[in-house]
Design a protein around this motif. Sequence first.
Motif, PDB file in Angstrom:
ATOM      1  N   MET A  49      93.177  42.595 -15.720  1.00 27.20           N
ATOM      2  CA  MET A  49      93.675  41.858 -14.566  1.00 27.20           C
ATOM      3  C   MET A  49      94.064  42.826 -13.460  1.00 27.20           C
ATOM      4  N   PRO A  50      93.634  42.587 -12.223  1.00 26.02           N
ATOM      5  CA  PRO A  50      94.034  43.444 -11.125  1.00 26.02           C
ATOM      6  C   PRO A  50      95.509  43.251 -10.814  1.00 26.02           C
ATOM      7  N   ILE A  51      96.141  44.294 -10.333  1.00 23.38           N
ATOM      8  CA  ILE A  51      97.544  44.210  -9.953  1.00 23.38           C
ATOM      9  C   ILE A  51      97.627  43.663  -8.540  1.00 23.38           C
ATOM     10  N   ILE A  52      98.218  42.500  -8.363  1.00 22.55           N
ATOM     11  CA  ILE A  52      98.367  41.882  -7.061  1.00 22.55           C
ATOM     12  C   ILE A  52      99.854  41.759  -6.753  1.00 22.55           C
ATOM     13  N   ARG A  53     100.276  42.468  -5.726  1.00 27.90           N
ATOM     14  CA  ARG A  53     101.676  42.382  -5.342  1.00 27.90           C
ATOM     15  C   ARG A  53     101.977  40.963  -4.864  1.00 27.90           C
ATOM     16  N   SER A  54     103.064  40.416  -5.339  1.00 30.83           N
ATOM     17  CA  SER A  54     103.393  39.043  -4.993  1.00 30.83           C
ATOM     18  C   SER A  54     103.735  38.919  -3.517  1.00 30.83           C
ATOM     19  N   VAL A  55     103.443  37.765  -2.956  1.00 31.48           N
ATOM     20  CA  VAL A  55     103.774  37.527  -1.560  1.00 31.48           C
ATOM     21  C   VAL A  55     105.197  37.005  -1.470  1.00 31.48           C
ATOM     22  N   THR A  56     105.843  37.279  -0.364  1.00 34.56           N
ATOM     23  CA  THR A  56     107.217  36.827  -0.195  1.00 34.56           C
ATOM     24  C   THR A  56     107.237  35.452   0.454  1.00 34.56           C
ATOM     25  N   ARG A  57     108.188  34.620   0.046  1.00 36.01           N
ATOM     26  CA  ARG A  57     108.343  33.294   0.621  1.00 36.01           C
ATOM     27  C   ARG A  57     109.287  33.313   1.822  1.00 36.01           C
ATOM     28  N   GLU A  58     109.829  34.478   2.109  1.00 40.40           N
ATOM     29  CA  GLU A  58     110.833  34.597   3.166  1.00 40.40           C
ATOM     30  C   GLU A  58     110.313  34.179   4.535  1.00 40.40           C
ATOM     31  N   TYR A  59     109.011  34.439   4.787  1.00 40.90           N
ATOM     32  CA  TYR A  59     108.471  34.219   6.124  1.00 40.90           C
ATOM     33  C   TYR A  59     107.548  32.997   6.215  1.00 40.90           C
ATOM     34  N   ILE A  60     107.529  32.179   5.180  1.00 42.66           N
ATOM     35  CA  ILE A  60     106.683  30.990   5.230  1.00 42.66           C
ATOM     36  C   ILE A  60     107.138  30.091   6.378  1.00 42.66           C
ATOM     37  N   GLY A  61     106.177  29.752   7.247  1.00 44.16           N
ATOM     38  CA  GLY A  61     106.489  28.939   8.408  1.00 44.16           C
ATOM     39  C   GLY A  61     107.049  29.720   9.576  1.00 44.16           C
ATOM     40  N   LYS A  62     107.156  31.044   9.418  1.00 45.76           N
ATOM     41  CA  LYS A  62     107.709  31.886  10.479  1.00 45.76           C
ATOM     42  C   LYS A  62     106.726  33.014  10.812  1.00 45.76           C
ATOM     43  N   PRO A  63     106.889  33.649  11.972  1.00 45.33           N
ATOM     44  CA  PRO A  63     106.056  34.814  12.290  1.00 45.33           C
ATOM     45  C   PRO A  63     106.342  35.969  11.329  1.00 45.33           C
ATOM     46  N   ILE A  64     105.310  36.791  11.117  1.00 44.83           N
ATOM     47  CA  ILE A  64     105.428  37.984  10.283  1.00 44.83           C
ATOM     48  C   ILE A  64     105.168  39.208  11.150  1.00 44.83           C
ATOM     49  N   ARG A  65     105.979  40.231  10.974  1.00 45.51           N
ATOM     50  CA  ARG A  65     105.702  41.522  11.596  1.00 45.51           C
ATOM     51  C   ARG A  65     105.059  42.423  10.549  1.00 45.51           C
ATOM     52  N   CYS A  66     103.918  42.997  10.917  1.00 41.49           N
ATOM     53  CA  CYS A  66     103.197  43.866   9.981  1.00 41.49           C
ATOM     54  C   CYS A  66     102.412  44.891  10.787  1.00 41.49           C
ATOM     55  N   LYS A  67     101.739  45.787  10.096  1.00 45.25           N
ATOM     56  CA  LYS A  67     100.953  46.822  10.764  1.00 45.25           C
ATOM     57  C   LYS A  67      99.475  46.427  10.799  1.00 45.25           C
ATOM     58  N   ALA A  68      98.811  46.863  11.857  1.00 45.58           N
ATOM     59  CA  ALA A  68      97.376  46.593  12.001  1.00 45.58           C
ATOM     60  C   ALA A  68      96.737  47.752  12.752  1.00 45.58           C
ATOM     61  N   ALA A  69      95.435  47.939  12.525  1.00 38.83           N
ATOM     62  CA  ALA A  69      94.659  48.941  13.264  1.00 38.83           C
ATOM     63  C   ALA A  69      94.025  48.235  14.456  1.00 38.83           C
ATOM     64  N   ILE A  70      94.470  48.566  15.670  1.00 35.62           N
ATOM     65  CA  ILE A  70      94.033  47.865  16.876  1.00 35.62           C
ATOM     66  C   ILE A  70      93.028  48.707  17.651  1.00 35.62           C
ATOM     67  N   SER A  71      91.945  48.064  18.044  1.00 32.86           N
ATOM     68  CA  SER A  71      90.969  48.684  18.938  1.00 32.86           C
ATOM     69  C   SER A  71      91.351  48.273  20.357  1.00 32.86           C
ATOM     70  N   ARG A  72      91.866  49.219  21.134  1.00 34.39           N
ATOM     71  CA  ARG A  72      92.350  48.904  22.482  1.00 34.39           C
ATOM     72  C   ARG A  72      91.304  49.151  23.557  1.00 34.39           C
ATOM     73  N   LYS A  73      90.449  50.136  23.343  1.00 41.12           N
ATOM     74  CA  LYS A  73      89.402  50.428  24.309  1.00 41.12           C
ATOM     75  C   LYS A  73      88.110  50.764  23.581  1.00 41.12           C
ATOM     76  N   SER A  74      86.992  50.449  24.207  1.00 44.54           N
ATOM     77  CA  SER A  74      85.688  50.650  23.589  1.00 44.54           C
ATOM     78  C   SER A  74      85.482  52.105  23.189  1.00 44.54           C
ATOM     79  N   GLY A  75      85.182  52.322  21.899  1.00 38.83           N
ATOM     80  CA  GLY A  75      84.850  53.651  21.401  1.00 38.83           C
ATOM     81  C   GLY A  75      86.024  54.561  21.159  1.00 38.83           C
ATOM     82  N   GLU A  76      87.230  54.161  21.540  1.00 40.60           N
ATOM     83  CA  GLU A  76      88.398  55.021  21.318  1.00 40.60           C
ATOM     84  C   GLU A  76      88.964  54.790  19.919  1.00 40.60           C
ATOM     85  N   PRO A  77      89.630  55.809  19.350  1.00 46.28           N
ATOM     86  CA  PRO A  77      90.184  55.666  17.994  1.00 46.28           C
ATOM     87  C   PRO A  77      91.113  54.457  17.877  1.00 46.28           C
ATOM     88  N   LEU A  78      91.050  53.810  16.732  1.00 47.45           N
ATOM     89  CA  LEU A  78      91.951  52.698  16.475  1.00 47.45           C
ATOM     90  C   LEU A  78      93.389  53.203  16.391  1.00 47.45           C
TER      91      LEU A  78
END
Length: 317
Positions: free
Chosen positions: A1-30
């Motif tokens: 069985m793969p190890i799957i970290r459980s999700v939290t119920r704290e933010y259900i129905g609310k916004p979540i703050r998390c990290k993401a890799a954003i492409s801001r300009k064409s060809g520039e590093p994320l």
Amino acid sequence: MPIIRSVTREYIGKPIRCKAAISRKSGEPLVIEEIELEPPKSWEVRIKILYTSLCHSDVTFWKMNPSSPAAMFPRILGHEAVGVVESVGEHVEEVKEGDLVVPVFLPNCGECRDCESPKSNNCSKFGNERTVDMPRDGTSRFRDMNGEVVHNLFGISSFSEYTVVDVTHVVKIRHDFPLDKACLLSCGVSTGVGAVWKVADVEKGSTVAVFGLGAVGLAVAIAAKQRGASKIIGVDLNEDKFEIGKRFGITDFVNPSTCKDKSVSEVIKGMTNGGADYCFECIGLASLMEEAFNSSREVCFLYTLRYKHAWFAIDLD
């Protein structure tokens, strides 16, 4: 069985703050940034991404000319992934919190004539056009810390710790599925396997030529092997791909750079007594499509019409 970290119920129905890799300009590093992700609306699912991979289509949109209508920055790329459902919006019955899912960029409403047909995967209810953000209302669920909209890609955007997708874009899978492989089902594997099984319907004993041994090409190879192809020829400039390809069913290998004074199509016709029964072009180059077409066997049908059996699994991988 793969190890799957459980999700939290704290933010259900609310916004979540998390990290993401954003492409801001064409060809520039994320850029790795903190973002805010809204909760899912009706018919939407919020997913915690567990694994994601890189498809060449992501690179294409990353490098896209800003003047192109399809270019939209800032944007979160990524569309090959697997995740666990954190929460669902209203009217979602197909999946529930804790389910393991693969997001896919082609919608499937499951009700229209095309979704019910084994001959099509273009949902007629939602269409085949790629919306910039969410498919139902065209808005994004992502914001950066300045409140600026961050756009979606293919309705998935998996280069984020969490994402929101429409329920028509998720497929539930078993919890014992290897996660590092499950993420490839979103695009590369399904493209190659589907082309062999669903489009070409390759018969036992057929000869197959695969142009490009990336994720799509290797998926074509393993599907051709499953269908009982007698000879599966891999075509690639990278010699190392032959050894890799053998594990997926490749029986013969052609390196175009070593064909000397012959074209690839001439070499393949010599290996297959007149041409391969099925040719799959898995790079997305017009010149290679022509070579694949010329490598296929000619068959005469009624009214002396001559057709080539060349089935193209076109993807940018």
